[in-house]
Design an enzyme around this catalytic site. Structure first.
Site, PDB file in Angstrom:
ATOM      1  N   HIS A 129       0.820  -1.211   0.000  1.00  0.00           N
ATOM      2  CA  HIS A 129       0.000   0.000   0.000  1.00  0.00           C
ATOM      3  C   HIS A 129       0.859   1.268   0.000  1.00  0.00           C
ATOM      4  O   HIS A 129       2.081   1.217   0.159  1.00  0.00           O
ATOM      5  CB  HIS A 129      -0.905   0.002   1.230  1.00  0.00           C
ATOM      6  N   GLU A 137      -2.329  -7.539   6.911  1.00  0.00           N
ATOM      7  CA  GLU A 137      -0.986  -7.670   7.469  1.00  0.00           C
ATOM      8  C   GLU A 137      -1.009  -8.578   8.689  1.00  0.00           C
ATOM      9  O   GLU A 137      -2.070  -8.811   9.300  1.00  0.00           O
ATOM     10  CB  GLU A 137      -0.454  -6.279   7.850  1.00  0.00           C
ATOM     11  N   ARG A 182      -5.662   1.338   4.461  1.00  0.00           N
ATOM     12  CA  ARG A 182      -4.511   1.793   3.679  1.00  0.00           C
ATOM     13  C   ARG A 182      -4.364   1.007   2.381  1.00  0.00           C
ATOM     14  O   ARG A 182      -3.898   1.536   1.370  1.00  0.00           O
ATOM     15  CB  ARG A 182      -3.232   1.732   4.517  1.00  0.00           C
TER      16      ARG A 182
END
Length: 214
Positions: A9, A82, A58
């Protein structure tokens, strides 16, 4: 053959100090939004069949302009988020060494065998990330796909797919540029074509937007 652009990102507010950002749902900075716009300019002529992203803001806000520019669907997948960094969330590497020197040293020796305190098992993250990519390839067997995810997951999954030792991801891929990452080709198996390519139509601010290995 499927070509997968597995990218990180755009920049977030924790980028400057390289603070570990796992599940904290940070927005993009102004620079990060520019990086997303630059990626969208590339996506407009990249011949994409689809755009996928993690569910985190994000990643979604990086992927959405690219999908719009390419005129293809933007699909989100929770398996692309993540890693959960546990007690390390929001900390720098130096702060971790001060708080838990032994655990941090063990992590640096082998981050897969020794997750950060309270953090997600990297093996589980690898499994979910690879499962998501396998399904994406199956859905686009002869297409080019953009997948926007996150630095640590990206490197772990890349290692696993192309036959590299995931425990060496910090050594093999010490830096991941914002809105760049791994270009992967899937035919009968996976192949790493390029790492950290410039996915922009012109010279931009993105190329120096690196982070140390997390």
């Amino acid at each position: 053959m499927t070509l997968v652009y597995l990218v990180r990102h755009g920049e977030t507010p924790w980028h400057a100090e390289n603070r570990y950002c796992g599940r904290t749902d940070l927005p993009l900075t102004e620079r990060g939004r520019r990086q997303a716009e630059e990626l969208a300019s590339w996506a407009a002529t990249a011949g994409l069949a689809a755009v996928y992203s993690s569910t985190l803001r994000r990643a979604r806000d990086t992927a959405a302009p690219a999908a719009a520019a390419a005129g293809v669907p933007h699909q989100v997948d929770e398996r692309l988020v993540e890693l959960d960094f546990g007690l390390a969330e929001g900390l720098t590497s130096a702060e971790m060494r001060e708080r838990w020197p032994e655990q941090r040293a063990a992590f640096e020796r082998d981050p897969v065998a020794n997750p950060l305190p309270g953090g997600e098992d990297p093996k589980a993250a690898i499994a979910r990330g690879c499962e998501a990519l396998d399904e994406i390839v199956a859905a686009h067997p002869r297409g080019t796909v953009l997948v926007v995810c996150h630095s640590t997951l990206l490197r772990l999954v890349t290692c696993e797919l192309v036959g590299l030792d995931p425990s060496r991801y910090r050594e093999l891929f010490p830096r991941v540029a914002n809105t760049s990452g791994a270009v992967l080709r899937h035919d009968e198996g996976w192949e790493l074509v390029e790492f950290n390519p410039s996915l922009h139509t012109q010279s931009t601010t993105s190329r120096d937007a690196f982070t140390d290995a997390t």
